[in-house]
Design a protein around this motif. Sequence first.
Motif, PDB file in Angstrom:
ATOM      1  N   VAL A  18       0.859  -1.189   0.000  1.00 49.23           N
ATOM      2  CA  VAL A  18       0.000   0.000   0.000  1.00 49.23           C
ATOM      3  C   VAL A  18       0.892   1.236   0.000  1.00 49.23           C
ATOM      4  CG1 VAL A  18      -1.971  -1.062   1.175  1.00 49.23           C
ATOM      5  CG2 VAL A  18      -0.121  -0.084   2.521  1.00 49.23           C
ATOM      6  N   ASP A  19       0.325   2.382  -0.347  1.00 47.48           N
ATOM      7  CA  ASP A  19       1.127   3.607  -0.373  1.00 47.48           C
ATOM      8  C   ASP A  19       1.409   4.109   1.036  1.00 47.48           C
ATOM      9  OD1 ASP A  19       1.331   3.659  -3.088  1.00 47.48           O
ATOM     10  OD2 ASP A  19      -0.524   4.799  -3.373  1.00 47.48           O
ATOM     11  N   ASP A  20       0.416   3.965   1.911  1.00 49.21           N
ATOM     12  CA  ASP A  20       0.557   4.492   3.260  1.00 49.21           C
ATOM     13  C   ASP A  20       0.776   3.340   4.237  1.00 49.21           C
ATOM     14  OD1 ASP A  20       0.420   5.697   5.683  1.00 49.21           O
ATOM     15  OD2 ASP A  20      -1.715   6.223   5.567  1.00 49.21           O
ATOM     16  N   PRO A  21       1.995   3.227   4.800  1.00 47.58           N
ATOM     17  CA  PRO A  21       2.277   2.101   5.702  1.00 47.58           C
ATOM     18  C   PRO A  21       1.333   2.043   6.905  1.00 47.58           C
ATOM     19  CG  PRO A  21       4.134   3.656   5.618  1.00 47.58           C
ATOM     20  CD  PRO A  21       3.163   4.087   4.582  1.00 47.58           C
ATOM     21  N   GLU A  22       0.762   3.182   7.282  1.00 49.59           N
ATOM     22  CA  GLU A  22      -0.198   3.173   8.400  1.00 49.59           C
ATOM     23  C   GLU A  22      -1.375   2.237   8.111  1.00 49.59           C
ATOM     24  OE1 GLU A  22      -0.457   4.141  11.498  1.00 49.59           O
ATOM     25  OE2 GLU A  22       1.580   4.918  11.379  1.00 49.59           O
ATOM     26  N   ALA A  23      -1.677   2.087   6.828  1.00 47.54           N
ATOM     27  CA  ALA A  23      -2.832   1.276   6.440  1.00 47.54           C
ATOM     28  C   ALA A  23      -2.632  -0.193   6.799  1.00 47.54           C
ATOM     29  CB  ALA A  23      -3.104   1.423   4.938  1.00 47.54           C
ATOM     30  N   VAL A  24      -1.395  -0.627   6.946  1.00 46.35           N
ATOM     31  CA  VAL A  24      -1.172  -2.044   7.247  1.00 46.35           C
ATOM     32  C   VAL A  24      -0.865  -2.295   8.729  1.00 46.35           C
ATOM     33  CG1 VAL A  24      -0.486  -2.671   4.914  1.00 46.35           C
ATOM     34  CG2 VAL A  24       1.264  -1.965   6.552  1.00 46.35           C
ATOM     35  N   ARG A  25      -0.907  -1.239   9.532  1.00 50.20           N
ATOM     36  CA  ARG A  25      -0.656  -1.419  10.969  1.00 50.20           C
ATOM     37  C   ARG A  25      -1.577  -2.485  11.576  1.00 50.20           C
ATOM     38  NH1 ARG A  25       2.092   1.533  14.775  1.00 50.20           N
ATOM     39  NH2 ARG A  25       2.279   3.387  13.479  1.00 50.20           N
ATOM     40  N   PRO A  26      -2.873  -2.495  11.236  1.00 50.71           N
ATOM     41  CA  PRO A  26      -3.761  -3.523  11.824  1.00 50.71           C
ATOM     42  C   PRO A  26      -3.338  -4.951  11.486  1.00 50.71           C
ATOM     43  CG  PRO A  26      -5.058  -1.787  10.774  1.00 50.71           C
ATOM     44  CD  PRO A  26      -3.628  -1.536  10.397  1.00 50.71           C
ATOM     45  N   VAL A  27      -2.706  -5.142  10.332  1.00 48.73           N
ATOM     46  CA  VAL A  27      -2.233  -6.472   9.946  1.00 48.73           C
ATOM     47  C   VAL A  27      -1.154  -6.930  10.921  1.00 48.73           C
ATOM     48  CG1 VAL A  27      -0.917  -7.741   8.180  1.00 48.73           C
ATOM     49  CG2 VAL A  27      -2.832  -6.261   7.507  1.00 48.73           C
TER      50      VAL A  27
END
Length: 207
Positions: free
Chosen positions: A146-155
């Motif tokens: 994804v472009d924004d690493p914050e988006a994968v924090r829940p993973v």
Amino acid sequence: MRLVAVTKGRSLEAIRSAYQAGARDFGENRLEEALPKVDALQDLQGVRWHMIGHVQSRKAQAVIGPFDLIHSVDRLKLATRLDHFAAAAQVRLRSLLECNVSGEPSKEGWDLARPEAWPEASRELVQAAGLAGLEVLGLMTMAPLVDDPEAVRPVFRRLAELAKQLTGSDVGRWTELSMGMTDDFEVAIEEGATIVRIGRAIFGETA
Ligand SMILES: *Cc1c(COP(=O)(O)O)cnc(C)c1O
């Protein structure tokens, strides 16, 4: 924190340079590419090779020996095959169990994306962890690109939670969480990664 330099698609010269710069842990994701490299770089002292990609069941035997840690034990069938060959070789294979937290069909691993799949996944993870030929040290995941690493924090958070939950109950002491790559390793570390697998940030963009 362990930094695995991911060397897929990289030349022997590039790997030697990384070694000179201090890298000791190298990760490959295809057996056919890894084995010749392991062989060609045997003169490098103190190197640990990591298998981080999908291993076909019929090639399971070939990972016993060359690798310090298998990150990608991604299904029970493979776990039991590895157990079988490890037992025959009288070794315990250091392993991580790979989980698919995001649910992307392109990703391998136990399905943790759908809550209704959790009970079966947990049962199988416990079963794999109990195989005598495997020394299961923890879990591994690959986050979506994804472009924004914050988006994968829940993973990453979900994987850490699961590791904690299973460590507290049914499996031995798990210490390792292999998660985080070039685009998202900072977030992965914040969420508890103990091993990051980095290719492009070390070797450059194009492999
Ligand atoms: C290629 C690869 C990496 C490294 O990816 P980069 O984005 O280059 O850091 C990590 N883990 C696995 C399983 C890979 O195949």
